[in-house]
Write a protein that holds these residues in place. Structure first.
Motif, PDB file in Angstrom:
ATOM      1  N   ASP A  25       0.860  -1.184   0.000  1.00  0.00           N
ATOM      2  CA  ASP A  25       0.000   0.000   0.000  1.00  0.00           C
ATOM      3  C   ASP A  25       0.902   1.241   0.000  1.00  0.00           C
ATOM      4  O   ASP A  25       1.608   1.495   0.983  1.00  0.00           O
ATOM      5  CB  ASP A  25      -0.887  -0.011   1.242  1.00  0.00           C
ATOM      6  CG  ASP A  25      -1.775   1.227   1.347  1.00  0.00           C
ATOM      7  OD1 ASP A  25      -1.678   2.119   0.482  1.00  0.00           O
ATOM      8  OD2 ASP A  25      -2.563   1.309   2.309  1.00  0.00           O
ATOM      9  N   PRO A  26       0.923   2.029  -1.083  1.00  0.00           N
ATOM     10  CA  PRO A  26       1.815   3.193  -1.146  1.00  0.00           C
ATOM     11  C   PRO A  26       1.599   4.191  -0.008  1.00  0.00           C
ATOM     12  O   PRO A  26       2.564   4.796   0.485  1.00  0.00           O
ATOM     13  CB  PRO A  26       1.477   3.824  -2.505  1.00  0.00           C
ATOM     14  CG  PRO A  26       0.916   2.704  -3.313  1.00  0.00           C
ATOM     15  CD  PRO A  26       0.170   1.841  -2.331  1.00  0.00           C
ATOM     16  N   PHE A  27       0.354   4.354   0.427  1.00  0.00           N
ATOM     17  CA  PHE A  27       0.095   5.295   1.514  1.00  0.00           C
ATOM     18  C   PHE A  27       0.669   4.766   2.821  1.00  0.00           C
ATOM     19  O   PHE A  27       1.290   5.524   3.587  1.00  0.00           O
ATOM     20  CB  PHE A  27      -1.407   5.534   1.662  1.00  0.00           C
ATOM     21  CG  PHE A  27      -1.727   6.663   2.597  1.00  0.00           C
ATOM     22  CD1 PHE A  27      -1.781   7.967   2.142  1.00  0.00           C
ATOM     23  CD2 PHE A  27      -1.967   6.428   3.946  1.00  0.00           C
ATOM     24  CE1 PHE A  27      -2.075   9.023   3.002  1.00  0.00           C
ATOM     25  CE2 PHE A  27      -2.257   7.482   4.814  1.00  0.00           C
ATOM     26  CZ  PHE A  27      -2.309   8.778   4.340  1.00  0.00           C
ATOM     27  N   ARG A  28       0.511   3.480   3.083  1.00  0.00           N
ATOM     28  CA  ARG A  28       1.084   2.899   4.297  1.00  0.00           C
ATOM     29  C   ARG A  28       2.611   2.937   4.227  1.00  0.00           C
ATOM     30  O   ARG A  28       3.286   3.150   5.242  1.00  0.00           O
ATOM     31  CB  ARG A  28       0.591   1.467   4.502  1.00  0.00           C
ATOM     32  CG  ARG A  28       1.000   0.837   5.837  1.00  0.00           C
ATOM     33  CD  ARG A  28       0.266  -0.475   6.071  1.00  0.00           C
ATOM     34  NE  ARG A  28       0.580  -1.048   7.367  1.00  0.00           N
ATOM     35  CZ  ARG A  28       1.571  -1.923   7.593  1.00  0.00           C
ATOM     36  NH1 ARG A  28       2.322  -2.337   6.585  1.00  0.00           N
ATOM     37  NH2 ARG A  28       1.788  -2.386   8.802  1.00  0.00           N
ATOM     38  N   ALA A  29       3.175   2.752   3.031  1.00  0.00           N
ATOM     39  CA  ALA A  29       4.627   2.850   2.869  1.00  0.00           C
ATOM     40  C   ALA A  29       5.110   4.249   3.256  1.00  0.00           C
ATOM     41  O   ALA A  29       6.129   4.408   3.945  1.00  0.00           O
ATOM     42  CB  ALA A  29       5.022   2.527   1.438  1.00  0.00           C
ATOM     43  N   ALA A  30       4.385   5.280   2.811  1.00  0.00           N
ATOM     44  CA  ALA A  30       4.749   6.651   3.157  1.00  0.00           C
ATOM     45  C   ALA A  30       4.626   6.888   4.661  1.00  0.00           C
ATOM     46  O   ALA A  30       5.504   7.497   5.292  1.00  0.00           O
ATOM     47  CB  ALA A  30       3.863   7.628   2.390  1.00  0.00           C
TER      48      ALA A  30
ATOM     49  N   SER B  74      -2.847  -8.738   5.594  1.00  0.00           N
ATOM     50  CA  SER B  74      -2.574  -8.800   7.033  1.00  0.00           C
ATOM     51  C   SER B  74      -1.774  -7.600   7.523  1.00  0.00           C
ATOM     52  O   SER B  74      -1.650  -7.384   8.726  1.00  0.00           O
ATOM     53  CB  SER B  74      -1.806 -10.092   7.356  1.00  0.00           C
ATOM     54  OG  SER B  74      -0.555 -10.113   6.674  1.00  0.00           O
ATOM     55  N   LYS B  75      -1.226  -6.809   6.613  1.00  0.00           N
ATOM     56  CA  LYS B  75      -0.420  -5.651   6.989  1.00  0.00           C
ATOM     57  C   LYS B  75      -1.290  -4.395   6.932  1.00  0.00           C
ATOM     58  O   LYS B  75      -1.428  -3.756   5.889  1.00  0.00           O
ATOM     59  CB  LYS B  75       0.783  -5.501   6.059  1.00  0.00           C
ATOM     60  CG  LYS B  75       1.788  -6.637   6.150  1.00  0.00           C
ATOM     61  CD  LYS B  75       2.964  -6.397   5.224  1.00  0.00           C
ATOM     62  CE  LYS B  75       4.000  -7.503   5.350  1.00  0.00           C
ATOM     63  NZ  LYS B  75       5.152  -7.285   4.444  1.00  0.00           N
ATOM     64  N   THR B  76      -1.885  -4.079   8.048  1.00  0.00           N
ATOM     65  CA  THR B  76      -2.744  -2.902   8.115  1.00  0.00           C
ATOM     66  C   THR B  76      -2.406  -2.079   9.342  1.00  0.00           C
ATOM     67  O   THR B  76      -1.838  -2.581  10.322  1.00  0.00           O
ATOM     68  CB  THR B  76      -4.233  -3.282   8.167  1.00  0.00           C
ATOM     69  OG1 THR B  76      -4.470  -4.081   9.327  1.00  0.00           O
ATOM     70  CG2 THR B  76      -4.648  -4.042   6.915  1.00  0.00           C
ATOM     71  N   THR B  77      -2.746  -0.813   9.278  1.00  0.00           N
ATOM     72  CA  THR B  77      -2.571   0.112  10.394  1.00  0.00           C
ATOM     73  C   THR B  77      -3.836   0.951  10.506  1.00  0.00           C
ATOM     74  O   THR B  77      -4.319   1.484   9.501  1.00  0.00           O
ATOM     75  CB  THR B  77      -1.362   1.037  10.159  1.00  0.00           C
ATOM     76  OG1 THR B  77      -0.173   0.248  10.007  1.00  0.00           O
ATOM     77  CG2 THR B  77      -1.184   2.000  11.323  1.00  0.00           C
ATOM     78  N   THR B  78      -4.361   1.065  11.715  1.00  0.00           N
ATOM     79  CA  THR B  78      -5.530   1.911  11.950  1.00  0.00           C
ATOM     80  C   THR B  78      -5.050   3.277  12.419  1.00  0.00           C
ATOM     81  O   THR B  78      -4.239   3.381  13.350  1.00  0.00           O
ATOM     82  CB  THR B  78      -6.459   1.289  13.000  1.00  0.00           C
ATOM     83  OG1 THR B  78      -6.873  -0.003  12.543  1.00  0.00           O
ATOM     84  CG2 THR B  78      -7.688   2.158  13.211  1.00  0.00           C
ATOM     85  N   LEU B  79      -5.548   4.313  11.788  1.00  0.00           N
ATOM     86  CA  LEU B  79      -5.129   5.674  12.095  1.00  0.00           C
ATOM     87  C   LEU B  79      -6.101   6.396  13.007  1.00  0.00           C
ATOM     88  O   LEU B  79      -5.692   7.182  13.862  1.00  0.00           O
ATOM     89  CB  LEU B  79      -4.963   6.473  10.800  1.00  0.00           C
ATOM     90  CG  LEU B  79      -3.987   5.894   9.767  1.00  0.00           C
ATOM     91  CD1 LEU B  79      -3.995   6.744   8.510  1.00  0.00           C
ATOM     92  CD2 LEU B  79      -2.583   5.791  10.349  1.00  0.00           C
ATOM     93  N   TYR B  80      -7.409   6.150  12.827  1.00  0.00           N
ATOM     94  CA  TYR B  80      -8.414   6.823  13.640  1.00  0.00           C
ATOM     95  C   TYR B  80      -9.662   5.955  13.684  1.00  0.00           C
ATOM     96  O   TYR B  80      -9.832   5.019  12.886  1.00  0.00           O
ATOM     97  CB  TYR B  80      -8.737   8.217  13.089  1.00  0.00           C
ATOM     98  CG  TYR B  80      -9.038   8.258  11.620  1.00  0.00           C
ATOM     99  CD1 TYR B  80     -10.317   7.992  11.125  1.00  0.00           C
ATOM    100  CD2 TYR B  80      -8.039   8.566  10.697  1.00  0.00           C
ATOM    101  CE1 TYR B  80     -10.602   8.017   9.772  1.00  0.00           C
ATOM    102  CE2 TYR B  80      -8.302   8.600   9.331  1.00  0.00           C
ATOM    103  CZ  TYR B  80      -9.586   8.326   8.877  1.00  0.00           C
ATOM    104  OH  TYR B  80      -9.864   8.346   7.523  1.00  0.00           O
TER     105      TYR B  80
ATOM    106  N   GLY C 269      -3.419  -0.127   4.450  1.00  0.00           N
ATOM    107  CA  GLY C 269      -2.688  -1.372   4.299  1.00  0.00           C
ATOM    108  C   GLY C 269      -3.465  -2.383   3.485  1.00  0.00           C
ATOM    109  O   GLY C 269      -4.642  -2.171   3.130  1.00  0.00           O
ATOM    110  N   ILE C 270      -2.811  -3.487   3.175  1.00  0.00           N
ATOM    111  CA  ILE C 270      -3.381  -4.544   2.362  1.00  0.00           C
ATOM    112  C   ILE C 270      -3.169  -5.879   3.058  1.00  0.00           C
ATOM    113  O   ILE C 270      -2.089  -6.146   3.588  1.00  0.00           O
ATOM    114  CB  ILE C 270      -2.733  -4.567   0.960  1.00  0.00           C
ATOM    115  CG1 ILE C 270      -3.002  -3.247   0.219  1.00  0.00           C
ATOM    116  CG2 ILE C 270      -3.242  -5.740   0.131  1.00  0.00           C
ATOM    117  CD1 ILE C 270      -2.257  -3.119  -1.089  1.00  0.00           C
TER     118      ILE C 270
END
Length: 630
Positions: A302-307, A393-399, A390-391
């Protein structure tokens, strides 16, 4: 001038310690030791260990940019942060107009002391026969002299940033018989002196600090020691400032003169300074790249998660990749983290480094547009979905669900640098209670980190700083991650070069190339097409504002050298805004999400370009003129 917590260093170090901090462990290093005996100088410089310890001590006043006093000194004076009500002394004196020469915030006294100690070192190091007897003894002494010469010039540079033109002392250690009635040198004379000393030093220090016997493997025990790459990076910074409006043909300060009428700021603009600054930055960049430096980046599908991960993890995983000049680690990172973190973190935090609304607004939308031009931005809706990137199993919750629309679809660095109402807790959360959900951050009045829950530990703006807080931060039990601080990183050199080149050669392709390197790493689309010089200038300044927020006083010095401290969008005085911390009983309560005056600072005055020399120095040196207005 203290915050809620201030780390107190020992004045004397009991042992010689040349080891820098590696990624794990907690050791003292080049920035921590101070000579404990300057009376028996002859004996000290006959002994290798004492001599090297003296050299080590010359590093001890290099600022720790994440220490509470340093962030207090600059970040809390600029349009970045407003501190919580932590008691008497926590309101910076410029903000309330109380700054005087009697209470100058400048650290000039410590810098002059280090300058004197560097001169003593340079006068005596050649007498050390114990070092000379080593197989590489002559080379070691040459290197040591280069380090000491650089440090002497660097402390002058730190003073110049704070005070403007300074008093340059004779290049010898002082004695009681010396005449200390010395006027300020002009700004141009100060720059010429500092750069000439650094040029001599650069010839004497190594390109990199390699392990003994190796020409490729860096020695972690020498992290932070001066080398050619560090000198080149500092030269880039000095020349950029020297070309900037505050220092280049500044007729506004035409009345700043010595008692004999000598002009202290040049009155004629010199366009060639921008070209010199651009050239110096490119030299530093090329040297850095040739020696393995690069922008730190994390790969992700996920380019946004990479950033997001690239910008977030840079401060604990990326210093080897991006760091140009590193300061050995200390517990000051933990101090910063505790000051910033919300109270919902396990063990409690101080929840008081309140990010100003103007900085929140300057972070762009995900597509790179401004919040003021993007049609999806609004401040009065509360979607019932959370922010997950993320995509697989690799995800991050921001809010979380119910978070205000104004905090959605923002650029990646916004989520790295700002904790807002509804954002996910930045560390290990306290155990939930029937009335608290500590996995999320609540800044509304009755929320878990809101004003009702503590007498002092709440942000005046309804936001706190988030940058450089490790994800597993915990204060009970204490979990910290000691790591070097990046005094200068490659991103600064890129933006130094882009700025100087835009002024020297508008339209040069390297301007977009290096600016876009920073934008794309941050998840923002690259700029394309022809921008005018003024449009490009605005983009570069905005990029510095976002990329370096809270770091090393960058914003404090930038708005001054650009002479925009009194301009809309960068004003350093007057009303400062945040959310309404005196309202709200739920996460989605509209009463909290209202732009409200958080504090009113003293209106900008010309004297705020610089700190005053301390009155004690003015009383001793009768040829020293004070900066106008003090």
């Amino acid at each position: 001038m203290t915050l809620k917590y201030k780390h107190i260093r020992k004045a004397l170090a009991g042992v010689v310690c040349l080891l820098m901090l590696t990624p794990v462990g907690c050791k003292k290093g080049y920035f921590d030791n101070i000579p404990d005996n300057i009376i028996t100088i002859d004996n000290i410089f006959l002994n290798r260990g004492q001599t090297e310890r003296w050299l080590t001590g010359l590093y001890s006043s290099v600022p720790d940019i994440w220490a509470a006093p340093y962030t207090y000194q600059y970040t809390g004076i600029s349009d970045e942060i407003e501190f919580a009500n932590w008691g008497v002394g926590t309101a910076p004196s410029i903000n309330n107009g109380a700054i005087t020469a009697d209470g100058s915030p400048s650290n000039f006294g410590a810098y002059y002391e280090k300058i004197r100690l560097a001169s003593i070192f340079l006068e005596n190091i050649d007498n050390n026969k114990e070092i000379l007897a080593l197989p590489n003894g002559a080379q070691l002494i040459k290197q040591y002299k280069g380090e000491a010469r650089f440090m002497r010039a660097y402390y002058y540079w730190l003073m110049m940033k704070e005070l403007g033109p300074v008093v340059l002392m004779p290049l010898k250690s002082a004695s009681v018989e010396d005449n200390f009635q010395i006027p300020r040198s002009s700004w141009d004379e100060c720059v010429t002196f500092v750069l000439s000393e650094m040029a001599i030093a650069k010839a004497d220090v190594p390109l990199q600090n390699y392990a003994v016997g190796s020409s490729t493997e860096l020695d972690p025990a020498q992290t932070g020691r001066i080398n050619k790459l560090i000198v080149s990076a500092v030269e880039s910074q000095i020349l950029l400032y020297h070309a900037s409006p505050l220092f280049n043909g500044n007729t506004e300060l035409g009345d700043f003169k010595n008692f004999d009428g000598k002009q202290l700021f040049n009155q004629s603009f010199d366009a060639t300074r921008w070209k010199k600054a651009a050239d110096a930055s490119k030299v530093a960049i090329d040297m850095a790249i040739a020696n393995g430096k690069d922008l730190f980046k994390v790969a992700d599908d996920d380019p946004f998660r990479a950033a997001y991960l690239s910008c977030r993890n840079m401060f604990w995983d990326g210093w080897k990749t991006e760091g140009i000049w590193l300061r050995s680690a200390s517990d000051e990172n933990a101090s910063w983290e505790r000051h910033c973190s919300p109270r919902s973190i396990s063990g409690g935090a101080w929840n008081g480094m309140g990010v100003l609304q103007s900085l929140v607004d300057d972070f762009r939308m995900k597509d790179g547009s401004s919040i003021f031009t993007n049609s999806t931005y609004n401040e009065n809706t509360y979607p019932n979905t959370g922010g997950v990137i993320g995509i697989g199993s690799k995800t991050t919750t921001l809010y979380v669900a119910g978070t205000n629309q104004m905090y959605r679809n923002r650029e990646a660095r916004f989520y790295v640098d700002v904790t807002f109402n509804g954002s996910v807790n930045p560390g290990v959360a306290k155990a939930n209670t029937p009335t608290e959900n500590n996995s999320r951050v609540e800044f509304f009045k009755t929320g878990s980190s809101g004003k009702d829950g503590n007498a002092r530990d709440w942000p005046k703006t309804g936001y706190t700083a988030r940058k450089n807080i490790i994800p597993n931060i915990n204060f009970n039990p204490s979990v910290t991650n000691d790591r070097p601080a990046m005094l200068i990183r490659l991103a600064e050199l890129y933006l130094n070069y882009a700025e100087a080149l835009n002024e020297a050669e508008p339209g040069h392709p390297d301007i977009l190339k290096y600016l876009n390197e920073i934008r794309v790493r941050g998840g923002i689309p690259a700029l394309t097409g022809a921008l005018s010089q003024d449009e490009m200038r605005k983009e570069i300044r905005l990029e510095r504002r976002i990329e370096f927020c809270y770091e090393a006083g960058m914003r404090y010095f930038d708005v001054r050298r650009w002479k925009i401290a009194d301009k809309p969008g960068s004003n350093q005085g007057g009303a400062m805004y945040g959310m309404n911390i005196d309202a709200g009983t739920s996460l989605s309560d509209p009463a909290f999400h209202v732009r409200t005056v958080a504090t009113v600072r003293k209106v900008w005055q010309r004297k705020y370009y610089f700190f005053p020399y301390g009155q004690n120095e003015m009383d001793r040196n009768k040829l020293l003129v004070q900066f106008p207005g003090y």
